[in-house]
Design a protein around this motif. Sequence first.
Motif, PDB file in Angstrom:
ATOM      1  N   ASP A  16       0.813  -1.222   0.000  1.00  0.00           N
ATOM      2  CA  ASP A  16       0.000   0.000   0.000  1.00  0.00           C
ATOM      3  C   ASP A  16       0.844   1.269   0.000  1.00  0.00           C
ATOM      4  N   VAL A  26       2.248   3.007  -4.767  1.00  0.00           N
ATOM      5  CA  VAL A  26       2.386   4.452  -4.972  1.00  0.00           C
ATOM      6  C   VAL A  26       3.640   4.848  -5.742  1.00  0.00           C
ATOM      7  N   TYR A  45      -2.053   7.225   8.770  1.00  0.00           N
ATOM      8  CA  TYR A  45      -1.545   5.967   8.211  1.00  0.00           C
ATOM      9  C   TYR A  45      -2.605   5.332   7.307  1.00  0.00           C
ATOM     10  N   THR A  46      -3.854   5.457   7.732  1.00  0.00           N
ATOM     11  CA  THR A  46      -4.955   4.943   6.917  1.00  0.00           C
ATOM     12  C   THR A  46      -5.049   5.728   5.610  1.00  0.00           C
ATOM     13  N   ALA A  67      -2.583   7.108   4.114  1.00  0.00           N
ATOM     14  CA  ALA A  67      -1.464   6.666   3.284  1.00  0.00           C
ATOM     15  C   ALA A  67      -1.819   5.365   2.566  1.00  0.00           C
ATOM     16  N   ASP A  68      -2.464   4.452   3.294  1.00  0.00           N
ATOM     17  CA  ASP A  68      -2.933   3.210   2.656  1.00  0.00           C
ATOM     18  C   ASP A  68      -3.944   3.517   1.558  1.00  0.00           C
ATOM     19  N   MET A  69      -4.774   4.500   1.856  1.00  0.00           N
ATOM     20  CA  MET A  69      -5.814   4.892   0.894  1.00  0.00           C
ATOM     21  C   MET A  69      -5.180   5.430  -0.387  1.00  0.00           C
ATOM     22  N   GLY A 106      -2.517   4.484  -1.516  1.00  0.00           N
ATOM     23  CA  GLY A 106      -2.066   3.268  -2.192  1.00  0.00           C
ATOM     24  C   GLY A 106      -3.194   2.595  -2.938  1.00  0.00           C
ATOM     25  N   SER A 107      -4.322   2.384  -2.246  1.00  0.00           N
ATOM     26  CA  SER A 107      -5.377   1.632  -2.934  1.00  0.00           C
ATOM     27  C   SER A 107      -5.981   2.443  -4.068  1.00  0.00           C
ATOM     28  N   ARG A 157      -3.965   4.228  -5.902  1.00  0.00           N
ATOM     29  CA  ARG A 157      -2.797   4.313  -6.785  1.00  0.00           C
ATOM     30  C   ARG A 157      -2.403   5.762  -7.099  1.00  0.00           C
ATOM     31  N   ILE A 158      -2.460   6.608  -6.061  1.00  0.00           N
ATOM     32  CA  ILE A 158      -2.047   8.000  -6.240  1.00  0.00           C
ATOM     33  C   ILE A 158      -0.561   8.067  -5.875  1.00  0.00           C
ATOM     34  N   SER A 159       0.272   8.418  -6.831  1.00  0.00           N
ATOM     35  CA  SER A 159       1.704   8.358  -6.543  1.00  0.00           C
ATOM     36  C   SER A 159       2.172   9.639  -5.874  1.00  0.00           C
ATOM     37  N   TYR A 160       3.231   9.478  -5.098  1.00  0.00           N
ATOM     38  CA  TYR A 160       3.874  10.632  -4.460  1.00  0.00           C
ATOM     39  C   TYR A 160       5.359  10.343  -4.388  1.00  0.00           C
ATOM     40  N   GLU A 186      -5.737  11.309  -1.344  1.00  0.00           N
ATOM     41  CA  GLU A 186      -5.197  12.282  -2.285  1.00  0.00           C
ATOM     42  C   GLU A 186      -4.430  13.381  -1.547  1.00  0.00           C
TER      43      GLU A 186
END
Lengths: 1013, 143
Positions: free
Chosen positions: A551, A556, B19-20, B22-24, B26-27, B29-32, B114
Amino acid sequence: MKTTDRFQSEDRVLVIGGGIGGIKTALDLAEAQKQVILVDKANAIGGLMTLLDRTFPTNNCDLCTVSPTLSETSRSQYIDLMPLTRLIQLTGEAGNFTATLATAPRYIDLNRCTACGECHRQFPECVNFNPGLDHRAPTCMRYPQATPQAYSIAIDQCRDIGALSACCPADAILPRDSENRFDIHAASVVLAPGASIFDPKNLDCFSYGTEPDVLTSLEYERMMSASGPTQGKLVCPSDGRTPEKIAWIQCVGSRGMQKGAASYCSSVCCMFAIKEAIVTKERFKDSMETTVFYMDMRTFGKDYEGYYERSRKDYGVQFVRSRPHSVFRKPGDTQLTITYASVEDSTLNQEHFDLVVLATGFQISEDVRELAKQIGVDLNCHGFAQTPAFHSSETSRPGVYVCGMFESPKDIPETMIQASAAACRASAHVQAKQAEDASDTDIIPERDVTGEEPRIGVFICDCGENIGSVIDVPGLAAYAKTFPGVVTAEGVGHGCSRESMNHIEQTIIDQKLNRVVIGGCSPRTHETRFQDLLRRAGLNRYLLEMANLRDQNAWVHANQPAEANINARQMIWAAVSSVKKARALSDNHLSINTDVLVVGGGVTGMTAAIRLADQGYKVFLAERRSMLGGTANLIRSTLEGDDVQSFVRDLKARTLAHSRIQVIFNAFIVDHSGMPGMFQTGMQVGPRMFYRQIRHGVTIMSTGALPNRPTDFLLGSHAAVMTQLDADALLADSPRAASGWNNVVMIQCVGSRQPGNPNCSRVCCQAAIKNALKILEKNPETRIFILYRDMRTYGFQEDYYRMAREKGVIFVRYERESPPTVQAAGTQVAVIFPDPVLGRSISVTADALLLSTGFISDDESTEDLSAIFKLTRTPDGYFLEDHIKLRPVDLSRPGFYLAGTAHSPRLIRESIAQAEAAAARAQTLLSRKSIELGAEVARVDSKKCAACLICVRACPFGIPVINADGYSEIDPAKCHGCGVCASECPAKAIQLMRFEDDQILSKLLGLLERRVA
Amino acid sequence: MTTDFEPVIIAFCCHYCAYTAADMAGSQRISYPPNVQIIRVPCSGKVDIIHILKAFENGADGVYVAGCLSGDCHFKTGNIKAARHVAQAAKLLASVGIESDRVQMVNLSAGMGERFAEIAMEMTEKIRKLGPSPVKNPILTAN
């Protein structure tokens, strides 16, 4: 999915509907160690609540409050979750039902699906997050936190099934899946199917469906939500511009306002609209104008009135008392026009808005009515479940219970209360089962690893393509093998699959590992599973560290694979460094006393006592007076005409006769100590005030509130002036008394909704209507004036309000700033009040003046009890629950539960539901032999502690105390585990277990070290 | 010299919101920027001033503490305490010649994936402009 053999035992509850109500019922039952089957026709649980952006009155984000509840549901071993499933038929009787269920095909094998999202990435048009705002799609996961975390496919909408099947890396797609019908046994059933939202498409006057800038309140909610279709950007759907003026129109589909509207009040839309207006103002400040068009502002819940007041005073939300006539766009205009008649002067006004939000009410769908008919549950005239006078969770079919919207329209806290009440009632048919005994016998004992050199196993998931396509898993494992202390490191494919879990377990045993690192997904979702694995392998569950490679890295940084691989190495190194410092922690167990103390012997206290005693618990019911019954002793009948006195008489007799209930009259509580599961409460009892101590595991607070009796409007000094409660008794006990009344005036909100007692007393509007109808029944010629600020006849009470208007009761509104005045006029009183329609004052000489005085908190007793029990109170003297929305009967002190008017003013029926809810919540603690105290608690090193009091002040929950030995003591049973004390302690005498400084620093160094290697 | 400088940033994230989020991210697929390294803590208020200073001592170029939105803290007031710790750490850093901008408190809800990515981006840009931390990490220089 568990074996179907379990479905052949009757000892379980079937819960229909996986909205927040059904989830709560299931969780309460599971926590009380009762088996539950939770079915929902949708492909994920969560219901309506998960579509909301924020909830009133705290304006919290729902996702963070509800998602822990949701994942809790899916992992609980007592709950079998069956999405996409409907109840077809229910035969048998209470204690022995057979239910026929039908599961629709999902076309996905849940055991294989990893929720990677590959199918919807390859079929991007397929995802639907936003019911109603964008198109329906073949692959659909309703919202990011959906449980179970898996997708479903509408196969008939898919053009290339072969390609879809091939795209799944886990090979989880089943194109030939089909409906599965089967029978299960259940002892009782809870119906929580929820309500559907009124569709305003048929109302031509509001242009919904033709004008894109006219939305329902739920659609507006989705627009404001970060997970919504516009990622939370508020725009006018017509042209994408940012709105500057928004209007809300209340009672759309409710209170008989439009064509096809229901006659009842939907109860929640007022607060819903105020919340949306406030959240909008919070975001846009003065650049946004918000106006709510309403008939009566129905903010009758606990502390809702203050929320309404703040919306006006602090946020500048405008309220216009009017029923808008129409919404339309004039040719050439960008804005919408609302036409409305002002109630004050009946002139026709026009105003322009960018967005118009329709506060749509709730109705019971045809499907649900059909279901009720199918299983023989009677409906009321509105299509909601028919329930008896005092028991809102009972349906017409014994053993079948109801909660949530299907009983009547209600908000989230009331739904939670009723859900727990339904759990209480349904659980009476079911035996508790201790957690599967396998856990005690089959599992190898925990190995003591203290003093051992670290023997770490690193297991890295590729999660199919999710991690594997970005991270070089074999390379990473080889790298991890070089770390000091690492005995084995390997890739394990899907680490959470059964094969991999077995393999990891065996490796731990074979290689005598004493620490484990999992490189995979988020500990938020999978830590418990791997912790359980460690425990099965004979290791303490806290000797685990997870590196969130999926995740927070692969997903990312997929476009920067080189960096992602460097990060992965750092993350694994950090996890290895940190896990070396991990130590075995015990979830402390405490054997509990299962006796119950109920404080307060009104209807609420008696109900809670009987429900718990019936379940086999011993109950002490402490009442400070020498009689039971409380405020209900003063009430003769309900609005619906039910006899309160015979009900209360029966309840008292059952309480006094119950072999497991001991009633202690004249009991004054004087001291209290202990922790949940082992409390001691001291009281002085009887006329001689001798001291007695009770030992108990839980406490239910049902101390009630007081009928308010202010001295306003000549109350207490003129015989013609009385409260609604006085009148209720008078009308019942001396029927002739009212026969000579020609003119009767009632004044609402006396002593409520004003400084000193700022909240709405909730019960007075219906009490006034009840007495007005009763007076008219005896003497239809009586002229009755009800002077009100807002008529708050929520839910089905609205029918009686309409009946009163039809029978000629005259309703006249007044403002708080210009209340009526009352003067004595011999045996009568003269009531003078301004009439807003006539625009001048009117004087009525009344034979009786009935004041709706409502409730006031029993400040004296709640103040004492809050000090003795260390409970918090609201500013107006009611006990304050732990979470206003999600935990409305749990007090913030574990082991304490709250019910009845000690919580907030409420009707008898509502108090009884809350009493049963408290009983259900109490059982969640009582059903365990021992209580588990979490391991994440703060520990004080007494040698380092300087007793400086910083932790005492820093703790958000007031847990640390300086003990008799002169150092800070933190009760592990009360510690919430935030670690604020640890970070503030200047002597570093406090450490938070699992997050000790050396663990955090090792992780920090792990992330920073070797970066240039 | 700072043009191709890639800062190392530590983000302490509270379990319940940041932290949630940050996982979000990920799910969704927003890159940083991969410059940000995340450490999970139960509550942002758990982050000690020492943890922040240790991060700089050991080579971090920037640190931020991410907690729940104001008023939404799972532990009532932990995020407010965290903001105070961060302010104090900034003051201490400034007193030894490290730009106080290198440390920051941020707040976000669990659903704001986001926003999490945005913050990571903003922070990385900011630290990139500031250049490498003046603290020289002995572990780094040894190589």
